[in-house]
Scaffold this active site. Structure first.
Site, short mmCIF file in Angstrom:
data_model
loop_
_atom_site.label_atom_id
_atom_site.label_comp_id
_atom_site.label_asym_id
_atom_site.label_seq_id
_atom_site.Cartn_x
_atom_site.Cartn_y
_atom_site.Cartn_z
N ASP A 159 -10.21 2.98 1.55
CA ASP A 159 -10.33 2.45 2.91
C ASP A 159 -10.99 3.45 3.86
O ASP A 159 -11.80 3.06 4.71
CB ASP A 159 -8.94 2.09 3.46
N LYS A 191 0.81 -1.22 0.00
CA LYS A 191 0.00 0.00 0.00
C LYS A 191 0.84 1.28 0.00
O LYS A 191 0.39 2.31 -0.50
CB LYS A 191 -0.95 0.01 1.20
#
Length: 284
Positions: free
Chosen positions: A104, A67
């Site tokens: 997210d 990420k």
């Protein structure tokens, strides 16, 4: 060429993303597919270079450990992902240049939307974990006016995260072990307050130790939120329910963030009216 998207990470076999996206594709009758692809750290640059020239590729979700590593390999990073310092969705722009975003934060907030629409005198969140998911959660909750207590094995790392991601609030970093022992702290009247207790770590996941948290540290009427998805019913959530607290499971965030990515990849909103059926499939 059948359009496709995928999720990348190492390991990746445990990912529920293919089941979610392929369920939605089937419900909408879209002739496309969503795959899982194991990509090791030293393969990431070559993976992106190859996919960029594949006209059938609509993008990918990015999970651990990529990420943050993916960011310097992208042509553009959207402002929210840049602020979080983590990308979980990559898609090709019109000229096939690769752009990163982060779903997210919005996925985490989605099941709290009704509660966040109310007025509170004070909002506080106790967050456990200092990894990639915590970055999005810290950013999301700081944007909603929460005072944060971030607990990690390394309080120094927790402090650095708060200073980086939420520098304007009076937030607190603390050792995770502090919450393992009971407390007799006399909480004040919390009726007009919003308290969250969030497990943003992998503790409690299958194969991992349990999160050592004594629920005497949770104010009355707290909401317990666990981002772990395997098992679906975690010890953390079970203990919260035993205290009479409202709970939110990890599938809520997982489905919420996936829905945003789905529309990025396939150009149509996810059919959320089928969420109950999807949950039954994911927990079977």
């Amino acid at each position: 060429m059948k359009p496709y998207a995928e999720v990348i990470g190492d390991p990746i076999a445990q990912s529920k993303s293919p089941a979610i996206h392929n369920f939605w594709l089937g419900r909408l009758g879209i002739d496309a597919e969503y795959r899982a692809c194991n990509v090791q750290a030293d393969e990431l640059a070559d993976y992106l270079a190859a996919r960029r020239t594949d006209l059938a590729w609509r993008g990918c979700n990015v999970t651990m450990p990529h990420k943050q590593a993916v960011i310097p390999l992208l042509y553009n990073v959207e402002p929210l992902a840049e602020a979080i310092g983590a990308v979980n969705t990559v898609y090709p722009a019109f000229d096939r240049s690769l752009t990163g975003t982060n779903t997210d934060a919005a996925g985490f907030l989605e099941p709290l939307s009704g509660t966040l629409g109310k007025t509170h005198l004070f909002r506080m969140a106790r967050i456990f974990g200092t990894g990639g998911a915590a970055r999005a959660i810290i950013t999301a909750l700081a944007s909603q006016g929460f005072t944060l207590v971030l607990a990690g094995r390394d309080p120094g790392k927790a402090r650095a995260l708060l200073d980086e991601l939420a520098p304007e609030g009076e937030h607190h970093a603390i050792d995770l072990a502090h919450f393992a022992e009971p407390t007799d702290f006399p909480f004040d009247d919390r009726e007009s307050c919003l308290d969250l207790v969030v497990n943003a770590s992998s503790l409690g996941m299958q194969g991992q130790p349990l999160l050592a948290f004594d629920w005497s540290h949770a104010p009355p009427r707290s909401i317990a939120y666990d981002i772990v998805t395997a098992p679906h019913e975690t010890h953390f959530l079970q203990a919260a329910r035993d205290q009479g607290l409202h709970t939110i499971d990890g599938l809520s965030m997982l489905i919420g963030q996936a829905a945003i990515a789905f529309e990025v990849f396939f150009g149509q909103p996810a059919p959320r009216e089928h969420d109950d059926e999807l949950r039954r499939i994911l927990t079977a």
